[in-house]
Design an enzyme around this catalytic site. Structure first.
Site, mmCIF file in Angstrom:
data_model
loop_
_atom_site.group_PDB
_atom_site.id
_atom_site.type_symbol
_atom_site.label_atom_id
_atom_site.label_comp_id
_atom_site.label_asym_id
_atom_site.label_seq_id
_atom_site.Cartn_x
_atom_site.Cartn_y
_atom_site.Cartn_z
ATOM 1 C CG ASP A 183 -14.484 36.572 5.674
ATOM 2 O OD1 ASP A 183 -13.567 36.594 4.850
ATOM 3 O OD2 ASP A 183 -14.795 37.549 6.400
ATOM 4 N NE ARG A 231 -8.978 36.623 -1.549
ATOM 5 C CZ ARG A 231 -7.846 37.162 -1.130
ATOM 6 N NH1 ARG A 231 -7.718 37.510 0.151
ATOM 7 N NH2 ARG A 231 -6.853 37.354 -1.965
ATOM 8 N NE ARG A 257 -18.286 38.342 9.719
ATOM 9 C CZ ARG A 257 -17.237 37.518 9.817
ATOM 10 N NH1 ARG A 257 -16.600 37.091 8.743
ATOM 11 N NH2 ARG A 257 -16.825 37.136 11.004
#
Lengths: 247, 247
Positions: free
Chosen positions: A51, A49, A198
């Site tokens: 975000d 996935r 991140r």
């Protein structure tokens, strides 16, 4: 029959990859359009996935379809891309063997996180992260080396992640310089935990702005505590750059 | 008293630099905000106009204000940038001598035109020009050399230009490679005619796609006919990169 797709998207207008009721998602848009084109309701399985806001230059996904489906690459790409919104494109499509799985046969993934160094916001770099000009990119560069190798990355995972195994192998981690104070942190690894890139980027900024030394990266890894790492920076400057299946 | 400004803007939401009644322009926004901040109606003089959609990394402009104006750089930049929209920023401001004129004392200007090579539109490069993958960037590179020097650029001016002197000096012209099939045509010259960079870029694409040979660039210059040059490409991928006053 399995079809593999290579997908580029600007994620800024989407709530991430994963289909969610009532949300505009990359998977949602793609499944709708591909299903229409192949006249069969298909499900897409991605390498992972992404975000909300995160982009991809070459996301990989596959779907299964009945053996009697007549796959024509040019016709398929033409039709799918005609109906997709402008910020998503299927760059390539091909038939793959049953042993291929976009998620479970990944060998390496590369992400890039774009940032620029400036005292003020720059309109031409609006999508990228601004880092104040007291940052030392050289210190960030030095800290990158501690990421390389097999490590337990528990310090760099969002607390809400359901994972229990945090060991990942990082093959390469470096800072790219595009000139005009624009840079990217590029990292290649066997896999990445939720928000891992991140949070690493947030930690590199802590180091670059001298809140801790470059070798603090090693201590933060060894400490296995989310609290010692930097904050989770915005998803918009992040790009899933490539996915490698060792083909 | 003269104040010089260095300005960056994303021009995509504007009808160009020049103030026009009922249009949203860069000059219009800046004059409104600066006038409010200095409590005096000022007029901005730029190094040159930029067209609708065109961007600047370092546009230069000046304005005049009464001698008793108390100029404080940090206060000025802070206030102006607080009130400007996000897609315009004043990167620096300073007091200059009366002999400085943002338009008439320019020594050199550099423009960059960003393009990418791909069979299909790429969402991550939406602002840049797509050139089909039958293009040869090496041929474009070869054609750049014919631009360097003092030439009459009448072939590369929009027909509606009111100019009569088309002689300009080009100091440098080259293709920059940013990787991932993203390039920029960078050109530095004494000055540029209306649409000149965009028409040269259109001509480079003609050459890159083998509609004519690299040395056709020389023939097109010598022919002094707009009809022989390429089409005027979109303004959105164009950036006024820097303005040099020989300081």
């Amino acid at each position: 029959m399995k079809i593999k797709l290579i997908i580029e998207y600007d994620g800024s207008q989407y709530s991430g990859w994963q289909a969610q009721e009532g949300q505009r998602t990359i998977q949602g848009e793609l499944e709708r359009v591909v299903s229409d084109v192949v006249h069969e309701k298909i499900t897409l399985y991605a390498s992972g996935r992404t975000d909300a806001g995160v982009n991809a230059r070459a996301q990989v996904a596959h779907f299964e379809i009945g053996e009697n489906f007549k796959f024509n690459r040019f016709q398929f790409l033409g039709s799918v891309n005609f109906f997709l919104p402008d910020d998503i494109i299927v760059k390539d499509a091909c038939v793959v063997g049953d042993d291929f799985d976009a998620r479970f046969t990944v060998k390496k993934k590369t992400y890039r996180y774009y940032f620029y160094v400036s005292r003020f916001e720059r309109p031409l770099f609006a999508k990228f992260l601004r880092v104040n000009d007291n940052v030392s990119v050289d210190l960030m560069r030095e800290a990158c080396q501690y990421l390389i190798g097999e490590h337990d990355f528990k310090s760099f995972v969002a607390r809400k992640s359901g994972k229990t195994n945090f060991v990942r192998t990082i093959y390469d981690a470096k800072i790219l310089d595009f000139g005009d104070d624009l840079f990217a942190f590029e990292i290649t690894g066997s896999g990445f935990l939720y928000n891992m890139v991140r949070i690493i980027m947030g930690t590199l900024i802590k180091i670059g702005t001298k809140k801790c030394a470059p070798n603090a990266m090693k201590e933060i890894i060894d400490g296995k505590s989310r609290a010692s790492a930097g904050k989770t920076v915005s998803g918009t400057p992040l790009v899933l750059f490539s996915v490698d299946y060792g083909e």
